[in-house]
Design a protein around this motif. Structure first.
Motif, PDB file in Angstrom:
ATOM      1  N   ALA A 146       7.711  32.314 -29.596  1.00  0.00           N
ATOM      2  CA  ALA A 146       8.925  32.755 -30.274  1.00  0.00           C
ATOM      3  C   ALA A 146      10.101  31.941 -29.760  1.00  0.00           C
ATOM      4  O   ALA A 146      10.187  31.657 -28.564  1.00  0.00           O
ATOM      5  CB  ALA A 146       9.165  34.236 -30.003  1.00  0.00           C
ATOM      6  N   ARG A 147      10.972  31.538 -30.682  1.00  0.00           N
ATOM      7  CA  ARG A 147      12.193  30.821 -30.322  1.00  0.00           C
ATOM      8  C   ARG A 147      13.377  31.706 -30.644  1.00  0.00           C
ATOM      9  O   ARG A 147      13.417  32.350 -31.682  1.00  0.00           O
ATOM     10  CB  ARG A 147      12.309  29.531 -31.145  1.00  0.00           C
ATOM     11  CG  ARG A 147      11.736  28.351 -30.505  1.00  0.00           C
ATOM     12  CD  ARG A 147      12.118  27.098 -31.227  1.00  0.00           C
ATOM     13  NE  ARG A 147      12.512  27.366 -32.613  1.00  0.00           N
ATOM     14  CZ  ARG A 147      12.405  26.503 -33.589  1.00  0.00           C
ATOM     15  NH1 ARG A 147      11.928  25.317 -33.373  1.00  0.00           N
ATOM     16  NH2 ARG A 147      12.785  26.813 -34.815  1.00  0.00           N
ATOM     17  N   ARG A 148      14.382  31.665 -29.762  1.00  0.00           N
ATOM     18  CA  ARG A 148      15.587  32.461 -30.003  1.00  0.00           C
ATOM     19  C   ARG A 148      16.550  31.762 -30.943  1.00  0.00           C
ATOM     20  O   ARG A 148      17.126  32.371 -31.814  1.00  0.00           O
ATOM     21  CB  ARG A 148      16.282  32.778 -28.689  1.00  0.00           C
ATOM     22  CG  ARG A 148      15.497  33.751 -27.855  1.00  0.00           C
ATOM     23  CD  ARG A 148      16.259  34.061 -26.585  1.00  0.00           C
ATOM     24  NE  ARG A 148      15.446  34.846 -25.708  1.00  0.00           N
ATOM     25  CZ  ARG A 148      15.722  36.092 -25.385  1.00  0.00           C
ATOM     26  NH1 ARG A 148      16.790  36.670 -25.845  1.00  0.00           N
ATOM     27  NH2 ARG A 148      14.926  36.749 -24.587  1.00  0.00           N
TER      28      ARG A 148
ATOM     29  N   PRO B  73      16.080  31.036 -34.640  1.00  0.00           N
ATOM     30  CA  PRO B  73      14.964  31.977 -34.554  1.00  0.00           C
ATOM     31  C   PRO B  73      13.754  31.496 -35.352  1.00  0.00           C
ATOM     32  O   PRO B  73      13.900  30.918 -36.421  1.00  0.00           O
ATOM     33  CB  PRO B  73      15.523  33.267 -35.137  1.00  0.00           C
ATOM     34  CG  PRO B  73      16.817  32.926 -35.775  1.00  0.00           C
ATOM     35  CD  PRO B  73      17.246  31.585 -35.297  1.00  0.00           C
TER      36      PRO B  73
END
Length: 151
Positions: A113-115, A118
């Motif tokens: 998951a990437r912040r 997103p």
């Protein structure tokens, strides 16, 4: 662990069958043989089964039942399209298909998951330095993909 190259579509199907047996999966296989039957030979002459060089192209579609859902389309051009729970990995070399599947079924595959921005990526690490990454649209995050999510 080094594996011999997979010189043909049939040898790749055999390698996938061995992985299915090792992980207790059922599989179905459909074969398309001939230039007039394979998906990448749309330029083949009508009613002509061989390529201009006289070879007979062979393509196979393998469906592996279980969790995650996996399908493998083995092309006569020495590459494959592997779909894992709806996420497509294009142009995987045929020789890497067994290692790719072992990574998926042995638990090495994970979703990152990437912040910002997103998003999610399905990551399939292979022995050595090879890693496959594909974007996973947030709306298509399946229960299996969610279960292998890493922050």
């Amino acid at each position: 662990m080094d594996h011999p190259p997979l010189p043909s579509t049939e040898s790749a199907v055999t390698a996938v069958r061995e992985i299915a047996d090792a992980y207790g999966l059922t599989m179905t296989v459909a074969h398309d043989i001939g230039a007039d039957q394979t998906s990448r030979r749309s330029s083949a002459a009508l009613f002509k089964a061989t390529d201009p060089d006289g070879s007979l192209p062979h393509e196979a579609f393998v469906d592996l039942a279980g969790r995650p859902t996996v399908s493998v389309r083995l092309y006569p051009d020495d590459d494959a399209l592997i779909t894992v729970d709806g996420v497509e990995f294009h142009d995987v070399p045929r020789d890497q298909v067994p290692a790719f599947l072992r990574s998926v079924y042995s638990g090495l595959a994970h979703v990152k998951a990437r912040r910002f921005p997103p998003g999610y990526r399905l990551i399939i690490p292979l022995p050595g330095d090879e890693t496959y990454r594909e974007r996973v649209p947030a709306l298509t995050l399946t229960p299996w993909l969610s279960s292998i999510l890493r922050a």
